[in-house]
Design a protein around this motif. Structure first.
Motif, PDB file in Angstrom:
ATOM      1  N   LEU A   1      11.249  58.460  46.991  1.00 23.64           N
ATOM      2  CA  LEU A   1      11.430  59.616  46.125  1.00 23.64           C
ATOM      3  C   LEU A   1      11.735  60.869  46.941  1.00 23.64           C
ATOM      4  CD1 LEU A   1      11.490  60.704  43.277  1.00 23.64           C
ATOM      5  CD2 LEU A   1       9.023  60.983  43.393  1.00 23.64           C
ATOM      6  N   THR A   2      11.091  61.007  48.071  1.00 24.69           N
ATOM      7  CA  THR A   2      11.347  62.168  48.933  1.00 24.69           C
ATOM      8  C   THR A   2      12.799  62.159  49.403  1.00 24.69           C
ATOM      9  OG1 THR A   2       9.061  62.157  49.675  1.00 24.69           O
ATOM     10  CG2 THR A   2      10.629  63.351  51.036  1.00 24.69           C
ATOM     11  N   PHE A   3      13.290  60.997  49.807  1.00 23.52           N
ATOM     12  CA  PHE A   3      14.677  60.856  50.236  1.00 23.52           C
ATOM     13  C   PHE A   3      15.626  61.217  49.099  1.00 23.52           C
ATOM     14  CE2 PHE A   3      18.366  57.899  50.896  1.00 23.52           C
ATOM     15  CZ  PHE A   3      18.922  58.559  51.973  1.00 23.52           C
ATOM     16  N   ALA A   4      15.318  60.757  47.895  1.00 26.04           N
ATOM     17  CA  ALA A   4      16.160  61.051  46.726  1.00 26.04           C
ATOM     18  C   ALA A   4      16.175  62.551  46.439  1.00 26.04           C
ATOM     19  CB  ALA A   4      15.657  60.282  45.509  1.00 26.04           C
TER      20      ALA A   4
ATOM     21  N   ASP B   1      18.959  67.731  46.433  1.00 22.15           N
ATOM     22  CA  ASP B   1      19.002  69.138  46.826  1.00 22.15           C
ATOM     23  C   ASP B   1      20.252  69.471  47.643  1.00 22.15           C
ATOM     24  OD1 ASP B   1      16.625  69.535  45.505  1.00 22.15           O
ATOM     25  OD2 ASP B   1      15.387  69.478  47.323  1.00 22.15           O
ATOM     26  N   LYS B   2      20.808  68.479  48.310  1.00 26.47           N
ATOM     27  CA  LYS B   2      22.042  68.672  49.076  1.00 26.47           C
ATOM     28  C   LYS B   2      23.288  68.565  48.199  1.00 26.47           C
ATOM     29  CE  LYS B   2      20.355  67.196  53.561  1.00 26.47           C
ATOM     30  NZ  LYS B   2      20.548  66.289  54.691  1.00 26.47           N
ATOM     31  N   GLY B   3      23.095  68.244  46.918  1.00 26.72           N
ATOM     32  CA  GLY B   3      24.210  68.189  45.980  1.00 26.72           C
ATOM     33  C   GLY B   3      24.801  66.806  45.762  1.00 26.72           C
ATOM     34  N   VAL B   4      24.144  65.774  46.258  1.00 29.42           N
ATOM     35  CA  VAL B   4      24.634  64.404  46.056  1.00 29.42           C
ATOM     36  C   VAL B   4      24.359  64.004  44.611  1.00 29.42           C
ATOM     37  CG1 VAL B   4      24.394  62.007  46.802  1.00 29.42           C
ATOM     38  CG2 VAL B   4      24.179  63.855  48.481  1.00 29.42           C
ATOM     39  N   PRO B   5      25.356  63.461  43.900  1.00 23.81           N
ATOM     40  CA  PRO B   5      25.136  63.034  42.513  1.00 23.81           C
ATOM     41  C   PRO B   5      24.060  61.948  42.417  1.00 23.81           C
ATOM     42  CG  PRO B   5      27.477  63.033  43.052  1.00 23.81           C
ATOM     43  CD  PRO B   5      26.733  63.262  44.326  1.00 23.81           C
TER      44      PRO B   5
ATOM     45  N   ALA C   1      21.225  56.631  43.617  1.00 22.96           N
ATOM     46  CA  ALA C   1      20.683  55.353  43.141  1.00 22.96           C
ATOM     47  C   ALA C   1      21.294  54.186  43.908  1.00 22.96           C
ATOM     48  CB  ALA C   1      20.929  55.197  41.642  1.00 22.96           C
ATOM     49  N   LYS C   2      22.555  54.288  44.277  1.00 26.58           N
ATOM     50  CA  LYS C   2      23.220  53.220  45.034  1.00 26.58           C
ATOM     51  C   LYS C   2      22.687  53.111  46.456  1.00 26.58           C
ATOM     52  CE  LYS C   2      27.449  53.774  42.405  1.00 26.58           C
ATOM     53  NZ  LYS C   2      28.819  54.281  42.444  1.00 26.58           N
ATOM     54  N   LYS C   3      22.119  54.194  46.983  1.00 24.95           N
ATOM     55  CA  LYS C   3      21.604  54.191  48.354  1.00 24.95           C
ATOM     56  C   LYS C   3      20.158  53.709  48.437  1.00 24.95           C
ATOM     57  CE  LYS C   3      24.585  57.936  49.707  1.00 24.95           C
ATOM     58  NZ  LYS C   3      24.871  58.844  50.766  1.00 24.95           N
ATOM     59  N   LEU C   4      19.462  53.661  47.313  1.00 26.11           N
ATOM     60  CA  LEU C   4      18.060  53.274  47.302  1.00 26.11           C
ATOM     61  C   LEU C   4      17.899  51.796  46.979  1.00 26.11           C
ATOM     62  CD1 LEU C   4      16.624  56.296  45.304  1.00 26.11           C
ATOM     63  CD2 LEU C   4      16.725  56.013  47.774  1.00 26.11           C
ATOM     64  N   THR C   5      16.803  51.209  47.448  1.00 21.13           N
ATOM     65  CA  THR C   5      16.486  49.815  47.159  1.00 21.13           C
ATOM     66  C   THR C   5      15.026  49.725  46.741  1.00 21.13           C
ATOM     67  OG1 THR C   5      18.048  49.099  48.847  1.00 21.13           O
ATOM     68  CG2 THR C   5      16.468  47.474  48.088  1.00 21.13           C
TER      69      THR C   5
ATOM     70  N   ARG D   1      14.144  59.943  35.732  1.00 23.83           N
ATOM     71  CA  ARG D   1      12.752  60.049  35.288  1.00 23.83           C
ATOM     72  C   ARG D   1      11.823  60.317  36.465  1.00 23.83           C
ATOM     73  NH1 ARG D   1      14.253  55.834  31.801  1.00 23.83           N
ATOM     74  NH2 ARG D   1      13.514  54.289  33.297  1.00 23.83           N
ATOM     75  N   ALA D   2      12.032  59.628  37.568  1.00 24.34           N
ATOM     76  CA  ALA D   2      11.186  59.821  38.745  1.00 24.34           C
ATOM     77  C   ALA D   2      11.337  61.229  39.310  1.00 24.34           C
ATOM     78  CB  ALA D   2      11.530  58.786  39.815  1.00 24.34           C
ATOM     79  N   LEU D   3      12.554  61.716  39.368  1.00 23.05           N
ATOM     80  CA  LEU D   3      12.787  63.071  39.877  1.00 23.05           C
ATOM     81  C   LEU D   3      12.186  64.123  38.944  1.00 23.05           C
ATOM     82  CD1 LEU D   3      16.464  62.655  41.108  1.00 23.05           C
ATOM     83  CD2 LEU D   3      14.441  62.976  42.538  1.00 23.05           C
ATOM     84  N   ALA D   4      12.311  63.914  37.626  1.00 26.01           N
ATOM     85  CA  ALA D   4      11.720  64.848  36.672  1.00 26.01           C
ATOM     86  C   ALA D   4      10.204  64.842  36.776  1.00 26.01           C
ATOM     87  CB  ALA D   4      12.160  64.499  35.252  1.00 26.01           C
TER      88      ALA D   4
END
Length: 53
Positions: free
Chosen positions: A2-5, A10-14, A19-23, A41-44
């Protein structure tokens, strides 16, 4: 994860690209990417927790 996301967002990545970068590391969906909706939902939830603190 979640921290990575949050850093990427915050850097502006959609969120769809994030989601494609996470596992997912545990559970029945282990090894898959989280859905965009789950990531939103997790970010909110993290933002709400920060606001309450």
């Amino acid at each position: 994860m979640l921290t990575f996301a949050r850093v990427l967002r915050d850097k502006g990545v959609p969120v769809s690209d994030i989601a494609k970068k996470l596992t997912i590391k545990t559970g029945k969906n282990m090894g898959k990417h989280p859905s965009v909706a789950s990531l939103y939902r997790a970010l909110a939830g993290a933002e709400e927790a920060d606001a309450a603190a």
